[in-house]
Design a protein around this motif. Structure first.
Motif, PDB file in Angstrom:
ATOM      1  N   LYS A 169      18.894  36.945 -24.482  1.00  0.00           N
ATOM      2  CA  LYS A 169      17.952  37.659 -25.354  1.00  0.00           C
ATOM      3  C   LYS A 169      17.768  39.083 -24.824  1.00  0.00           C
ATOM      4  CE  LYS A 169      15.075  33.929 -27.197  1.00  0.00           C
ATOM      5  NZ  LYS A 169      16.030  32.822 -27.039  1.00  0.00           N
ATOM      6  N   SER A 183      20.997  48.587 -29.802  1.00  0.00           N
ATOM      7  CA  SER A 183      20.732  47.329 -30.524  1.00  0.00           C
ATOM      8  C   SER A 183      22.015  46.831 -31.167  1.00  0.00           C
ATOM      9  CB  SER A 183      19.671  47.537 -31.612  1.00  0.00           C
ATOM     10  OG  SER A 183      18.439  47.847 -31.027  1.00  0.00           O
ATOM     11  N   LYS A 187      24.115  43.430 -30.105  1.00  0.00           N
ATOM     12  CA  LYS A 187      24.360  42.435 -31.160  1.00  0.00           C
ATOM     13  C   LYS A 187      25.849  42.105 -31.240  1.00  0.00           C
ATOM     14  CE  LYS A 187      23.021  39.587 -34.021  1.00  0.00           C
ATOM     15  NZ  LYS A 187      22.065  38.548 -33.599  1.00  0.00           N
ATOM     16  N   ASN A 190      26.975  39.624 -28.988  1.00  0.00           N
ATOM     17  CA  ASN A 190      26.411  38.293 -29.204  1.00  0.00           C
ATOM     18  C   ASN A 190      25.073  38.027 -28.522  1.00  0.00           C
ATOM     19  OD1 ASN A 190      26.825  35.996 -30.741  1.00  0.00           O
ATOM     20  ND2 ASN A 190      27.476  34.808 -28.965  1.00  0.00           N
ATOM     21  N   ASP A 192      20.882  37.994 -28.704  1.00  0.00           N
ATOM     22  CA  ASP A 192      19.775  37.858 -29.642  1.00  0.00           C
ATOM     23  C   ASP A 192      18.926  39.121 -29.419  1.00  0.00           C
ATOM     24  OD1 ASP A 192      17.209  37.314 -30.599  1.00  0.00           O
ATOM     25  OD2 ASP A 192      17.415  35.175 -30.254  1.00  0.00           O
ATOM     26  N   VAL A 193      18.869  40.018 -30.424  1.00  0.00           N
ATOM     27  CA  VAL A 193      18.285  41.350 -30.203  1.00  0.00           C
ATOM     28  C   VAL A 193      16.981  41.554 -30.970  1.00  0.00           C
ATOM     29  CG1 VAL A 193      18.705  43.850 -30.413  1.00  0.00           C
ATOM     30  CG2 VAL A 193      20.607  42.316 -29.860  1.00  0.00           C
ATOM     31  N   TYR A 219      20.081  46.502 -40.293  1.00  0.00           N
ATOM     32  CA  TYR A 219      19.987  45.856 -38.971  1.00  0.00           C
ATOM     33  C   TYR A 219      19.416  44.444 -39.094  1.00  0.00           C
ATOM     34  CZ  TYR A 219      21.447  49.717 -35.931  1.00  0.00           C
ATOM     35  OH  TYR A 219      22.189  50.657 -35.271  1.00  0.00           O
ATOM     36  N   LYS A 222      21.923  42.082 -40.106  1.00  0.00           N
ATOM     37  CA  LYS A 222      22.839  41.773 -38.999  1.00  0.00           C
ATOM     38  C   LYS A 222      22.190  40.805 -37.995  1.00  0.00           C
ATOM     39  CE  LYS A 222      26.424  44.557 -39.834  1.00  0.00           C
ATOM     40  NZ  LYS A 222      27.771  44.005 -40.085  1.00  0.00           N
ATOM     41  N   ILE A 224      19.165  41.427 -36.392  1.00  0.00           N
ATOM     42  CA  ILE A 224      18.323  42.098 -35.394  1.00  0.00           C
ATOM     43  C   ILE A 224      16.871  42.050 -35.877  1.00  0.00           C
ATOM     44  CG2 ILE A 224      17.791  44.360 -34.357  1.00  0.00           C
ATOM     45  CD1 ILE A 224      20.863  44.909 -34.478  1.00  0.00           C
TER      46      ILE A 224
END
Length: 438
Positions: A169, A183, A187, A190, A192-193, A219, A222, A224
């Protein structure tokens, strides 16, 4: 006790080893330089490189950029200046050397180890330092894996953290350039952002709410997560001192294996305090980047220079200006020596960014009324939109997402020409067509 070592003497010294230093060195070589005349003094251990690579190509999961691949001046399509280039040109690269005292009256610089360097002409290219949460005493901000990105050492730390906390994370603190680019990078790797920033939308210094609407939605699509309107006030860490959580002012707590902070920078001008005129946080220069002290020039982030187009003094933190100001200063230095003159710096502000499959460019000034045009739906298959800024009946700035090379050149022409606009509603309808006609 032995006498202090003799000062090393150079005709020209560039202080700083960033983008501006590399472009200045290339211009000196182009204008004609005798071996031993020029030294670059940098606290970094490597020759000047293109800094934008650090938030983009350096972090790619595959085929990541590494030195010597992005030494200056490849960022503008020029030759890559490897360390050997400097030695071939007789330019001395004095690396891993921090200057702690600059005495402009006696034209000497002193390093942390007590070495002294004398110059005839000095180019200050010290750039910016990154603002750290530890500067404000934020609780837990010294925990491991709370990272910043300013130089290659920072980028290496980030890559090491990404490898040790694989698929973990990540919390990005800040919604500006660094926040948006990192960010996306995390991402793609891979993670978790989650992005956190206090403003009502991202990139508030440049974006309008209409522009930001697209990027925030894009974002979010995607995967985020975006948390707005609050700031990080503390961090939890485990027994090893590794960060585990970010505590927000609104009471929320976000789990984190990596935290990246991008809350801005400060121009590195402290060495010159009280010795040169300053303005707007930078060292005040003329249109040739000479400061109030003759023979002392400031380029890149640290210079507050006359922006001819808007008839005001401005400081610009961007790679494009770092490159161009460096070339202008060196041309001016060489012209002065030969009794010639060069044209005044006439800069058109330019900003750009790329992340995921989107890329935008902006030229000019974002003041006045904004006129959004095109398709800014974050879910569009091929989004293309932009904004004009209209002040006193003239277009003074243009932003474009998804433009072709020709379209980007067209918006640059508009920002430079500042055409009159009779009807703002018609401008909105015309959109990019307006730029094509200028």
């Amino acid at each position: 006790m032995a006498a202090a070592a003799e000062a090393k003497q150079f005709k020209y010294v560039i202080l700083g080893g960033g983008v501006a230093a590399g472009y200045a060195a290339r211009e000196f070589a182009k204008q004609g330089l005798n071996p031993g005349e020029l030294a670059i003094i940098s606290k970094e251990p490597v020759a000047p490189y293109e800094r934008p690579a650090l938030s983009k190509g350096y972090l790619f999961p595959q085929n990541a950029a590494r030195l010597p691949g992005f030494h200056t001046c490849v960022g503008s399509g020029g030759e890559r200046l490897l360390p050997e280039w400097y030695s071939e040109k007789g330019i001395e690269l004095i690396l891993s050397t921090e200057i702690v005292k600059a005495d402009l009256a006696s034209k000497t610089l002193t390093s942390a180890t007590g070495a002294t360097f004398a110059y005839e002409i000095l180019l200050i290219a010290t750039g910016s330092s990154v603002i750290k949460l530890t500067d404000f005493g934020v609780q837990g901000a010294e925990s491991n894996n709370i990272l910043y990105l300013r130089d290659i050492a920072d980028a290496e730390k980030l890559v090491a953290a990404m490898q040790s906390k694989k698929d973990g994370k990540a919390v990005i603190v800040g919604g500006g350039y660094i926040g948006l680019e990192l960010s996306a990078a995390l991402k793609i790797n891979n993670f978790d952002v989650t992005m956190v920033y206090p403003e009502p939308w991202c990139m508030p210094r440049l974006f309008t709410s209409g522009i930001a609407h697209f990027y925030e939605g894009y974002y979010a699509n995607k995967g985020i997560k975006i948390v707005k309107g609050t700031v990080a006030v503390g961090f939890d860490a485990d027994a090893n001192g590794d960060v585990t959580a970010v505590k927000l002012k609104d009471g929320r707590v976000l789990e984190a294996d990596i935290v990246i902070v991008g809350v801005g920078g400060r121009p590195l001008t402290a060495l010159f305090k009280g010795q040169v005129a300053d303005e707007k946080g930078g060292l005040k220069t003329d249109a040739f980047f000479e400061t109030s002290v003759p023979g002392v020039y400031a380029i890149g982030d640290v210079a507050t220079f006359p922006l001819k187009l808007y008839n005001e003094q401005r400081r610009v933190e961007h790679v494009d200006h770092a490159r161009k100001s460096a070339e202008q200063a060196v041309r001016a230095i060489k012209a002065k020596e030969s009794g010639e003159s060069v044209a005044e710096y006439d800069y058109l502000p330019y900003f750009y960014s790329r992340s995921f499959e989107v890329a935008w460019q902006f030229y000019g000034d974002n003041v006045g009324d904004d006129v959004l045009f095109g398709d800014n739906d974050p879910a569009s298959a091929k989004p293309k939109f932009g904004s004009y800024w209209v002040k006193d009946g003239k277009v003074v700035g243009v932003f474009l997402e998804g433009g072709s090379a020709e379209e980007n050149q067209a918006i640059a022409r508009v920002a430079r020409a500042q055409p009159a606009v009779a009807d703002v509603e018609a401008l909105k309808q015309e959109g990019l067509e307006f730029a094509a006609k200028v």
